[in-house]
Each structure stands twice: as structure tokens, then as C-alpha cells.
Design a protein around this motif. Structure first.
Motif, PDB file in Angstrom:
ATOM      1  N   ASN A  44      12.126   5.262   1.563  1.00  0.00           N
ATOM      2  CA  ASN A  44      11.013   5.991   2.199  1.00  0.00           C
ATOM      3  C   ASN A  44      10.400   6.204   0.661  1.00  0.00           C
ATOM      4  O   ASN A  44      11.589   7.300   0.738  1.00  0.00           O
ATOM      5  N   TRP A  60      -0.458  -0.162  -2.078  1.00  0.00           N
ATOM      6  CA  TRP A  60       0.015  -0.060  -0.444  1.00  0.00           C
ATOM      7  C   TRP A  60      -1.557  -1.491  -0.040  1.00  0.00           C
ATOM      8  O   TRP A  60      -2.633  -1.462  -0.386  1.00  0.00           O
ATOM      9  N   CYS A  69       0.400  -3.099   6.948  1.00  0.00           N
ATOM     10  CA  CYS A  69       1.801  -3.542   7.140  1.00  0.00           C
ATOM     11  C   CYS A  69       2.304  -5.013   7.655  1.00  0.00           C
ATOM     12  O   CYS A  69       3.579  -5.015   6.964  1.00  0.00           O
ATOM     13  N   SER A 110       3.733  -0.318  -1.474  1.00  0.00           N
ATOM     14  CA  SER A 110       3.892   0.312   0.203  1.00  0.00           C
ATOM     15  C   SER A 110       3.211   0.438   0.797  1.00  0.00           C
ATOM     16  O   SER A 110       1.973  -1.143   0.618  1.00  0.00           O
ATOM     17  N   CYS A 111       3.208   0.425   2.422  1.00  0.00           N
ATOM     18  CA  CYS A 111       2.277  -0.051   3.103  1.00  0.00           C
ATOM     19  C   CYS A 111       1.409   0.930   3.908  1.00  0.00           C
ATOM     20  O   CYS A 111       2.641   1.793   4.332  1.00  0.00           O
ATOM     21  N   SER A 112       0.406   0.708   5.090  1.00  0.00           N
ATOM     22  CA  SER A 112      -0.157   1.917   5.690  1.00  0.00           C
ATOM     23  C   SER A 112      -0.427   1.566   6.871  1.00  0.00           C
ATOM     24  O   SER A 112      -0.565  -0.139   6.969  1.00  0.00           O
ATOM     25  N   ASP A 113      -0.801   2.022   8.059  1.00  0.00           N
ATOM     26  CA  ASP A 113      -1.037   1.302   9.108  1.00  0.00           C
ATOM     27  C   ASP A 113      -2.560   1.243   8.741  1.00  0.00           C
ATOM     28  O   ASP A 113      -3.497   1.175   8.081  1.00  0.00           O
ATOM     29  N   PHE A 140      10.149  -5.195   2.987  1.00  0.00           N
ATOM     30  CA  PHE A 140      10.458  -3.558   3.130  1.00  0.00           C
ATOM     31  C   PHE A 140      12.334  -3.818   2.243  1.00  0.00           C
ATOM     32  O   PHE A 140      13.206  -5.041   2.567  1.00  0.00           O
ATOM     33  N   LYS A 142       6.313   4.098   3.204  1.00  0.00           N
ATOM     34  CA  LYS A 142       8.009   2.425   3.038  1.00  0.00           C
ATOM     35  C   LYS A 142       7.611   1.829   1.731  1.00  0.00           C
ATOM     36  O   LYS A 142       6.588   1.770   1.751  1.00  0.00           O
TER      37      LYS A 142
END
Length: 410
Positions: free
Chosen positions: A98, A64, A67, A141-144, A73, A113
Motif C-alpha cells: 500500500n 485508480w 477494486c 491503485s483501486c478504491s471502494d 495486487f 492498495k
């Protein structure tokens, strides 16, 4: 005239008879962050390619990134999302695909996501890097930024290398029909990088022309319903003498010993930790070392001036992880068992094992420091771990892979 033609023919025959290297697998440089004592994988993501450093995580189900750095996406009705439904069970939110994921930073599963991007890795023949090869539609995926704060300073995300079908290794192997296997050689050097190999069981050449695949020993990977890499440690020895333990402390919940690149040092069940400290101290007594107050998080430290240095680090008792049979063991020399603490008024060598409490998930978590300058091969087709113990005994190190020669052969 005919003689010139004959000479040209012979030259061409010689040229075409020279065996060219087979660039059929991949590699990636591995860099150590000396602040958090983690290792990052260097690769290229996005199109056009952007160099990234991603935290190396043996427990990550997929990779990941932040984001805010991507917009690729995928929707719930996409073919990729449907392909995930059989194994990962996608969760649709506002038409975004997701899935549930895990990694070693968050510990617990969480929903992320799904996105796709372009990944580029150098080809290799096991001796040198070749040209870059694209892995298109690489799923990640991605993360905050909250999770990003837990990463090493220069890391832009996480490279998941677990047993998941969405791990970096699994996707590369599937895309190019390569063996589902990878090998890591983590460097402990302040300045020189280590290397990861993907899709090959060898050779793995390190200067001066040493193929470390020839020195691999093997132990089974435990078949437990987990994405983690687990091995069966049946005893621990110091200078060949076994720790006196309640056997259940070695197999908490029968989970085995976990291999973790995100744990800087090996973490032990309290009973194992205390027994190791006690036996190591007794076995070191003949060396006339001065014990000093321990430095957190370690439990046993010596004045640095008292220790002699050898090719394999400080001259201290060896620690063996016995893997099922007495003749199969992972030997830990001083370079991997001891940690140098040098700050202000402290100059010490400390035993690099950490107390994990009396109710850990895994009784043993083998950390990054104990893996450095050891070649480890993770083979999911044969379900076994290959290991060399310290490659320093073979007159090389993980920083000795030749990254300087790039041969443009596809």
C-alpha cells in the motif's frame, strides 16, 4: 528488359524517399461529461484490453479503478513494491503493498492498495492516431465504491496526471524514454471529443492542418513542494484594466494559482471575485446589457437575448490573467468567461467564475471551463506551462483532431 528494371528501381527509390510519419508519442481521446462538467480520458486497461473512461485529474498522484474490477495486487516482497520504497514509502498490510496517495476528489492523503495492470494507448505522429502500444506493469491503485460515487456517470476510475513519479504521464515517459511532457486540448463540445498528447512537445495538428504548438506562449511552473501544477498570476485585467486588489489576495500562502481539471469553473478568493464582478459589470455597461438575478453558483448574469455572438463566443469584455509580466497573459474570451444557463424560465449568460471564500488554499483555481478550446502543455523537464489562449482565433478547436484515420505504423 533493362528499361523495366530501371523503372522499378526509380519507383522503389521514390517510395523509400517518402518521409513516413514518426509515431513515437501517445495520445488519448478526452470526453466531456455535461452533467458534472468534468472531463474523462479514454484508454484501455487490463488484459485482454477493456475500454475505460477515467476522470482526468491534474492533482492525482496515480491512477485508480474500482477494486472489484481487478485482482492484480502486488505483495510487499515484490520488486515493484521495493522500487516504490525510496520515494513513496509503501505500507505493508497482510502482505499487500500500500502507499499514501492524493487526488482532487478526496483532497486529503489516504492509503491505497498498489496493483499493476496492462495499459494500452494509441501511438501518434501529432496528426493521426497509430496502432495501440502496451505499457506493461502499469502501476495504479483501486478504491471502494464510495469514492466512485463522486465520479461522472461513465467514469470507471481516475487518471492521475500530477507531477508525481507514478502519474500516468510519468510512467509512460519513463517506459519509452520520452520527454516528461504532456498536452491537453479539452473540448467544450456536446458531442465531439478533445485530445491529450503524451511524451511530445509537438507538433499538435488540428483540422484544417493547423499545428497549435506554433502558438504556444510560456510561463514557469512554480517549484513548490506539491504535486499540483501552479503558475504565478500577478494581476487580472478586464478590457486591459487591472483589478484593484490587495496584492496578498493573489498569493495566499505564496502558493500561486492552481490548474485543476476537476474544478468545473475558476474559483477565486472572495476579494478577487468581488473585484472581478464589479469591474466586469462596469466594462460591460457600454454594451447595454440587461443584468438579471444571478444563477448559482455565479455572481453576475445577463439576459441571453442581449448578447451578440462572435467566433470567440459572447461579445463581452476580455479577462486577462497576467503571468509575471504585462506582455505574458492568458486571454479569456467570452466563450470561456461566460456560461450559458438555459432551463425552465431562465435563459442567461453568466460570468463563469465562482466565489471560493476568504480563506482558500489557493487564491485562484483555474477550472475546466476556462481551459476548454485552449491548448495547454505541461513540461516537467523545462518546468514551464505552454498555453495558447483560445484556439478559436486560429480557426480551429479542440474537437478538430483527426481521430478518423488510423495508420498501422509501430
Amino acid at each position: 528488359m533493362s528499361s523495366n528494371i530501371t523503372i522499378c528501381f526509380v519507383i522503389l527509390l521514390v517510395i523509400y524517399s517518402i518521409p513516413y510519419p514518426s509515431f513515437s508519442s501517445f495520445l488519448a481521446p478526452i470526453v466531456k461529461d455535461h452533467t458534472k462538467h468534468h472531463h474523462t480520458l479514454k484508454l484501455s486497461l487490463q488484459n485482454p484490453p477493456q475500454p475505460k473512461q477515467l476522470l482526468l485529474d491534474l492533482g492525482g498522484t496515480l491512477s485508480w479503478v474500482d477494486c472489484t474490477t481487478t485482482s492484480h495486487f502486488i505483495t510487499c516482497n515484490s520488486s515493484i513494491c521495493h522500487a516504490l520504497s525510496s520515494s513513496q514509502g509503501p505500507i505493508c498490510t497482510s502482505n499487500n503493498c500500500n502507499i499514501q496517495s492524493t487526488n482532487s476528489l478526496t483532497k486529503k492523503p489516504f492509503v491505497v492498495k498498489v496493483l499493476v495492470d496492462s495499459l494500452e494507448l494509441p501511438l501518434t505522429d501529432g496528426r493521426n492516431p497509430g496502432q495501440l502500444k502496451e505499457v506493461n506493469e502499469f502501476v495504479l491503485s483501486c478504491s471502494d465504491r464510495g469514492i466512485l460515487k463522486k465520479l461522472p456517470k461513465n467514469a470507471a476510475g481516475l487518471a492521475g496526471l500530477s507531477r508525481s513519479n507514478l502519474s500516468l504521464m510519468a510512467q509512460v515517459s519513463k517506459r519509452f524514454a520520452l520527454p516528461k511532457v504532456f498536452a491537453l486540448c479539452l473540448s467544450g463540445s456536446v458531442s465531439a471529443q478533445g485530445v491529450g498528447f503524451f511524451g511530445t512537445r509537438g507538433p499538435y495538428f488540428f483540422l484544417p492542418e493547423i499545428d497549435l504548438s506554433k502558438y504556444l506562449n510560456y510561463t514557469p511552473l512554480l517549484s513548490i513542494s506539491s504535486n499540483q501544477y501552479l503558475i504565478n498570476v500577478t494581476s487580472i485585467k478586464v478590457n486591459g484594466k487591472p483589478l484593484q486588489l490587495n496584492q496578498t489576495s493573489l498569493t495566499v500562502d505564496q502558493n500561486g494559482a492552481q490548474l485543476s481539471t476537476t474544478s468545473p469553473y475558476t474559483v477565486l478568493h472572495t476579494e478577487i471575485f468581488e473585484a472581478l464582478i464589479d469591474l466586469f459589470e462596469r466594462e460591460s455597461a457600454v454594451l447595454d446589457l440587461t443584468i438579471r438575478p444571478p444563477v448559482e453558483p455565479f455572481g453576475l448574469c445577463y439576459n441571453a437575448d442581449d448578447l451578440l455572438m462572435t467566433r470567440t463566443g459572447p461579445a463581452v469584455p476580455t479577462v486577462d490573467l497576467v503571468l509575471g509580466h504585462d506582455d505574458v497573459f492568458w486571454r479569456i474570451f467570452g466563450v470561456n468567461s461566460m456560461v450559458r444557463i438555459l432551463r425552465r424560465d431562465v435563459d442567461a449568460w453568466c460570468l463563469g467564475f465562482v466565489d471560493g471564500g476568504d480563506e482558500p488554499t489557493y487564491s485562484i483555481v483555474i477550472g475546466g471551463h476556462q481551459m476548454e478550446d485552449n491548448l495547454l502543455q505541461f513540461d516537467l523537464q523545462t518546468q514551464r506551462l505552454g498555453f495558447t489562449s483560445s484556439v478559436l482565433v486560429h480557426n480551429t478547436m479542440c474537437a478538430n483532431f483527426n481521430f478518423t484515420t488510423n495508420i498501422n505504423v509501430s
